[in-house]
Design a protein around this motif. Structure first.
Motif, PDB file in Angstrom:
ATOM      1  N   ILE A  38       0.838  -1.207   0.000  1.00  0.00           N
ATOM      2  CA  ILE A  38       0.000   0.000   0.000  1.00  0.00           C
ATOM      3  C   ILE A  38       0.869   1.251   0.000  1.00  0.00           C
ATOM      4  O   ILE A  38       0.587   2.226  -0.710  1.00  0.00           O
ATOM      5  N   THR A  39       1.944   1.234   0.790  1.00  0.00           N
ATOM      6  CA  THR A  39       2.852   2.380   0.842  1.00  0.00           C
ATOM      7  C   THR A  39       3.461   2.651  -0.524  1.00  0.00           C
ATOM      8  O   THR A  39       3.526   3.802  -0.982  1.00  0.00           O
ATOM      9  N   TRP A  40       3.928   1.587  -1.177  1.00  0.00           N
ATOM     10  CA  TRP A  40       4.528   1.748  -2.505  1.00  0.00           C
ATOM     11  C   TRP A  40       3.514   2.265  -3.521  1.00  0.00           C
ATOM     12  O   TRP A  40       3.815   3.174  -4.304  1.00  0.00           O
ATOM     13  N   ASP A  73      -3.305   7.733   2.458  1.00  0.00           N
ATOM     14  CA  ASP A  73      -1.983   7.369   2.950  1.00  0.00           C
ATOM     15  C   ASP A  73      -2.054   6.654   4.298  1.00  0.00           C
ATOM     16  O   ASP A  73      -1.138   5.936   4.686  1.00  0.00           O
ATOM     17  N   SER A  74      -3.171   6.843   5.018  1.00  0.00           N
ATOM     18  CA  SER A  74      -3.332   6.195   6.318  1.00  0.00           C
ATOM     19  C   SER A  74      -3.663   4.710   6.198  1.00  0.00           C
ATOM     20  O   SER A  74      -3.621   3.982   7.195  1.00  0.00           O
ATOM     21  N   LEU A  75      -3.977   4.241   4.997  1.00  0.00           N
ATOM     22  CA  LEU A  75      -4.373   2.838   4.836  1.00  0.00           C
ATOM     23  C   LEU A  75      -3.275   1.865   5.246  1.00  0.00           C
ATOM     24  O   LEU A  75      -3.554   0.826   5.839  1.00  0.00           O
ATOM     25  N   ASP A  76      -2.006   2.206   4.929  1.00  0.00           N
ATOM     26  CA  ASP A  76      -0.950   1.262   5.286  1.00  0.00           C
ATOM     27  C   ASP A  76      -0.864   1.093   6.796  1.00  0.00           C
ATOM     28  O   ASP A  76      -0.704  -0.031   7.307  1.00  0.00           O
ATOM     29  N   GLY A  77      -1.005   2.200   7.547  1.00  0.00           N
ATOM     30  CA  GLY A  77      -0.980   2.111   8.996  1.00  0.00           C
ATOM     31  C   GLY A  77      -2.171   1.346   9.553  1.00  0.00           C
ATOM     32  O   GLY A  77      -2.030   0.550  10.487  1.00  0.00           O
ATOM     33  N   LEU A  78      -3.362   1.570   8.971  1.00  0.00           N
ATOM     34  CA  LEU A  78      -4.551   0.851   9.423  1.00  0.00           C
ATOM     35  C   LEU A  78      -4.409  -0.645   9.194  1.00  0.00           C
ATOM     36  O   LEU A  78      -4.717  -1.462  10.079  1.00  0.00           O
ATOM     37  N   VAL A  79      -3.924  -1.027   8.016  1.00  0.00           N
ATOM     38  CA  VAL A  79      -3.736  -2.448   7.719  1.00  0.00           C
ATOM     39  C   VAL A  79      -2.673  -3.057   8.631  1.00  0.00           C
ATOM     40  O   VAL A  79      -2.818  -4.187   9.129  1.00  0.00           O
ATOM     41  N   ALA A  80      -1.601  -2.312   8.877  1.00  0.00           N
ATOM     42  CA  ALA A  80      -0.538  -2.814   9.759  1.00  0.00           C
ATOM     43  C   ALA A  80      -1.081  -3.072  11.166  1.00  0.00           C
ATOM     44  O   ALA A  80      -0.754  -4.090  11.789  1.00  0.00           O
ATOM     45  N   ARG A  81      -1.923  -2.162  11.661  1.00  0.00           N
ATOM     46  CA  ARG A  81      -2.477  -2.353  13.005  1.00  0.00           C
ATOM     47  C   ARG A  81      -3.469  -3.501  13.026  1.00  0.00           C
ATOM     48  O   ARG A  81      -3.500  -4.281  13.983  1.00  0.00           O
ATOM     49  N   LEU A  82      -4.285  -3.632  11.983  1.00  0.00           N
ATOM     50  CA  LEU A  82      -5.263  -4.723  11.943  1.00  0.00           C
ATOM     51  C   LEU A  82      -4.588  -6.090  11.869  1.00  0.00           C
ATOM     52  O   LEU A  82      -5.117  -7.075  12.385  1.00  0.00           O
ATOM     53  N   THR A  83      -3.435  -6.154  11.238  1.00  0.00           N
ATOM     54  CA  THR A  83      -2.739  -7.441  11.075  1.00  0.00           C
ATOM     55  C   THR A  83      -1.611  -7.632  12.086  1.00  0.00           C
ATOM     56  O   THR A  83      -0.940  -8.659  12.072  1.00  0.00           O
ATOM     57  N   GLY A  84      -1.399  -6.633  12.953  1.00  0.00           N
ATOM     58  CA  GLY A  84      -0.340  -6.746  13.947  1.00  0.00           C
ATOM     59  C   GLY A  84       1.052  -6.754  13.348  1.00  0.00           C
ATOM     60  O   GLY A  84       1.966  -7.374  13.898  1.00  0.00           O
ATOM     61  N   THR A  85       1.230  -6.081  12.218  1.00  0.00           N
ATOM     62  CA  THR A  85       2.527  -6.098  11.529  1.00  0.00           C
ATOM     63  C   THR A  85       3.219  -4.738  11.555  1.00  0.00           C
ATOM     64  O   THR A  85       4.137  -4.501  10.768  1.00  0.00           O
ATOM     65  N   PHE A  92       9.974   3.336   8.706  1.00  0.00           N
ATOM     66  CA  PHE A  92      11.091   3.833   7.901  1.00  0.00           C
ATOM     67  C   PHE A  92      10.702   3.932   6.427  1.00  0.00           C
ATOM     68  O   PHE A  92      10.955   4.950   5.767  1.00  0.00           O
ATOM     69  N   LEU A  93      10.081   2.879   5.894  1.00  0.00           N
ATOM     70  CA  LEU A  93       9.678   2.879   4.485  1.00  0.00           C
ATOM     71  C   LEU A  93       8.681   3.995   4.209  1.00  0.00           C
ATOM     72  O   LEU A  93       8.814   4.722   3.208  1.00  0.00           O
ATOM     73  N   ASP A  94       7.718   4.146   5.086  1.00  0.00           N
ATOM     74  CA  ASP A  94       6.690   5.159   4.892  1.00  0.00           C
ATOM     75  C   ASP A  94       7.300   6.555   4.860  1.00  0.00           C
ATOM     76  O   ASP A  94       7.002   7.360   3.970  1.00  0.00           O
ATOM     77  N   SER A  95       8.174   6.851   5.816  1.00  0.00           N
ATOM     78  CA  SER A  95       8.788   8.171   5.879  1.00  0.00           C
ATOM     79  C   SER A  95       9.700   8.431   4.682  1.00  0.00           C
ATOM     80  O   SER A  95       9.717   9.527   4.121  1.00  0.00           O
TER      81      SER A  95
END
Length: 230
Positions: A38-40, A73-85, A92-95
């Motif tokens: 998603i970030t990419w 842009d918030s989708l990657d963070g939401l997915v990361a929190r939902l999946t615990g990843t 680092f990648l996002d920034s």
């Protein structure tokens, strides 16, 4: 575990965006779409839209579509929190990719005003200020990162990334509606605000860097990861 930064919206704004995009985030989780992907995709879309729409001067459409992508842009963070990843790598990648997207958007505006738009003192000024904003925006982010690498903090500042992007997108939209004077004002605000933020962060680090280390404390300069002042 570090979270992804994304666009630095206010708390209420982040909560509102999260509510809007949460159903889509859950769908992406079911489809096994990773936060990194998603970030990419978000970065590629932002850069592609900037080149395809801002360089030739389609400012209204470009500003609106880039705004949608930036909000998503918030989708990657939401997915990361939902999946615990959520992880330091994700942050680092996002920034890092955010810095690329910022540079491409401002670079596209500079190219338009310096090489595409009919040449005048106004368009040249807009292009030069866009280049200055690009340089100073990078300095704002680097000052904070460099301070943290030296075990100091530089969280102060008038204009962080969210503020800069709002100025860019609003300025671009209004320019498409009323003309390049709006871009001149927006870029002047962006340059002045970014320069002031760099000065604020330099001042904060200067104060921390000149304090007397406590007994047994290692001076920050001794832990320079780039070896500039070991």
């Amino acid at each position: 575990m570090a979270d992804r930064g994304g666009l630095m919206l206010g708390r209420d704004a982040r909560a509102g965006v999260g509510r809007v995009f949460s159903p889509l985030a859950r769908t992406l989780v079911r489809l096994h779409i990773t936060p990194d992907a998603i970030t990419w995709v978000g970065t590629i879309l932002t850069c592609g839209l900037a080149v395809a729409l801002l360089v030739p001067g389609h400012f209204v459409l470009g500003a609106l579509l880039i705004t949608v992508v930036v909000l998503a842009d918030s989708l990657d963070g939401l997915v990361a929190r939902l999946t615990g990843t959520s992880s330091p790598w994700g942050a680092f990648l996002d920034s890092t990719l955010d810095r690329i997207a910022d540079g491409v958007v401002l670079g596209a505006l500079a190219v338009h005003f310096l090489a595409v738009a009919p040449r005048s003192e106004l368009t040249i000024a807009c292009g030069v200020l866009a280049l200055a904003a690009l340089v100073l925006g990078g300095a704002v982010s680097y000052a904070k990162a460099r301070a943290e690498s030296l075990s100091m903090t530089a969280d102060v500042g008038l204009m962080e990334r969210a503020d800069r992007f709002v100025v860019i997108l609003v300025g671009t939209l209004v320019t498409g509606l009323v003309g390049p004077w709006a871009m001149l004002v927006a870029m002047a605000v962006l340059v002045a605000g970014s320069a002031w933020t760099v000065a604020q962060r330099m001042g904060a680090v200067h104060r921390q860097g000149h304090r007397v280390p406590a007994a047994g404390e290692r001076p920050a300069a001794d832990i320079d990861p780039e070896g500039a002042r070991a």
